[in-house]
Enzyme design. Structure first.
Site, PDB file in Angstrom:
ATOM      1  CG  ASN A   1      -0.217   0.322   2.510  1.00 42.13           C
ATOM      2  OD1 ASN A   1       1.006   0.228   2.586  1.00 42.13           O
ATOM      3  ND2 ASN A   1      -0.963   0.699   3.530  1.00 42.13           N
TER       4      ASN A   1
ATOM      5  CG  HIS B   1       3.771   0.284   4.704  1.00 41.12           C
ATOM      6  ND1 HIS B   1       2.837  -0.724   4.652  1.00 41.12           N
ATOM      7  CD2 HIS B   1       4.967  -0.346   4.867  1.00 41.12           C
ATOM      8  CE1 HIS B   1       3.446  -1.896   4.771  1.00 41.12           C
ATOM      9  NE2 HIS B   1       4.729  -1.694   4.906  1.00 41.12           N
TER      10      HIS B   1
ATOM     11  CD  GLU C   1       0.316   2.038   7.101  1.00 39.40           C
ATOM     12  OE1 GLU C   1       0.133   1.942   5.871  1.00 39.40           O
ATOM     13  OE2 GLU C   1       0.678   1.075   7.793  1.00 39.40           O
TER      14      GLU C   1
HETATM   15  C1  F6R Z   1      10.718  -2.623   7.394  1.00 40.58           C
HETATM   16  C2  F6R Z   1       9.919  -1.586   6.786  1.00 40.58           C
HETATM   17  C3  F6R Z   1       8.710  -1.889   5.945  1.00 40.58           C
HETATM   18  C4  F6R Z   1       9.025  -2.788   4.748  1.00 40.58           C
HETATM   19  C5  F6R Z   1       7.774  -3.008   3.894  1.00 40.58           C
HETATM   20  C6  F6R Z   1       8.033  -3.970   2.748  1.00 40.58           C
HETATM   21  O1  F6R Z   1      11.766  -2.083   8.178  1.00 40.58           O
HETATM   22  O2  F6R Z   1      10.233  -0.481   6.993  1.00 40.58           O
HETATM   23  O3  F6R Z   1       8.178  -0.666   5.488  1.00 40.58           O
HETATM   24  O4  F6R Z   1      10.031  -2.218   3.971  1.00 40.58           O
HETATM   25  O5  F6R Z   1       6.724  -3.507   4.677  1.00 40.58           O
HETATM   26  O6  F6R Z   1       8.256  -5.241   3.262  1.00 40.58           O
HETATM   27  P1  F6R Z   1       8.736  -6.457   2.347  1.00 40.58           P
HETATM   28  O7  F6R Z   1      10.114  -6.123   1.893  1.00 40.58           O
HETATM   29  O8  F6R Z   1       8.697  -7.654   3.236  1.00 40.58           O
HETATM   30  O9  F6R Z   1       7.782  -6.524   1.192  1.00 40.58           O
END
Ligand code: F6R
Length: 199
Positions: free
Chosen positions: A127, A129, A134
């Site tokens: 989404n 974030h 968010e």
């Molecule tokens: C983790 C973080 C999160 C991830 C995001 C993507 O420290 O800041 O914002 O970068 O949720 O996660 P993945 O890489 O598992 O798709």
């Protein structure tokens, strides 16, 4: 794998040029191949991390640091334990701090005292974030405490025992992230395409 090599080599070049670099790290699946590549290159003697300083993006609240799901544990297992990095140079937001506002101010001041972040590694949520920021109408500033959205709780609760998923986290704010001298955002797979397009 190609992204891991490209990003890994960029970080290695940065550290070889400036051994006391300040690096910002993220958790999640996206940077894991890059972390594996850094460990491989370290084992081959291509780089030393003994003088770097690190700051992680975010951490859950109300979760012991030694919990298997804390970002502290994740980073140690995926990267730090396999490198020559000094533990005293590794920084995390303390999600168990009694006074979270004070803790966030401390963290931002430490980043500034370290001279700011040279390279910040980021992932992005489906989404859009970033950290635990968010999507919103305005950008956040410094580190802050965030109540996790239902969609984030839904996405991450698979890692926790039933009902154990924290509902709050501490995260760097967008302005703090954007102060990094260089930012590398890793997004792979079709689930990230819409977020990247809209970003
Ligand atoms: C983790 C973080 C999160 C991830 C995001 C993507 O420290 O800041 O914002 O970068 O949720 O996660 P993945 O890489 O598992 O798709």
């Amino acid at each position: 794998e190609q992204i891991a090599v490209a990003v890994g080599n960029m970080l290695i070049e940065q550290v070889n040029e400036k051994p006391d670099s300040v690096l910002g790290f993220a958790t999640g699946a996206s940077p894991v191949p890059t972390y594996n590549y850094l460990v491989k290159c370290f084992n081959e003697g291509k780089v030393s991390f003994k003088n770097i300083t690190t700051f992680n993006l975010d951490e859950y609240c109300d979760l012991p640091v030694e919990d298997k799901n804390s970002y502290y544990t994740f980073m140690h297992e995926q990267l730090f334990n396999s490198l020559d990095i000094k533990e005293e140079n590794v920084h995390f937001l303390d999600g168990n701090a009694e006074d979270t506002e004070k803790e966030c101010a401390r963290y931002d001041a430490e980043i500034n005292n370290a001279g700011g972040i040279d390279v910040q590694l980021l992932g992005i949520g489906n989404n859009a974030h970033i950290g635990f920021n968010e999507p919103a109408e305005s950008f956040t500033v410094g580190s802050f405490k965030v109540k996790l959205t239902d969609s984030t709780i839904e996405a991450n609760k698979i890692y926790f025992d039933e009902g154990a998923m924290p509902h709050y986290a501490l995260t760097m704010g967008i302005e703090q992230i954007m102060r990094a001298k260089k930012i590398v955002l890793i997004a792979t797979g079709p689930k990230k395409a819409e977020a990247i397009k809209n970003m």
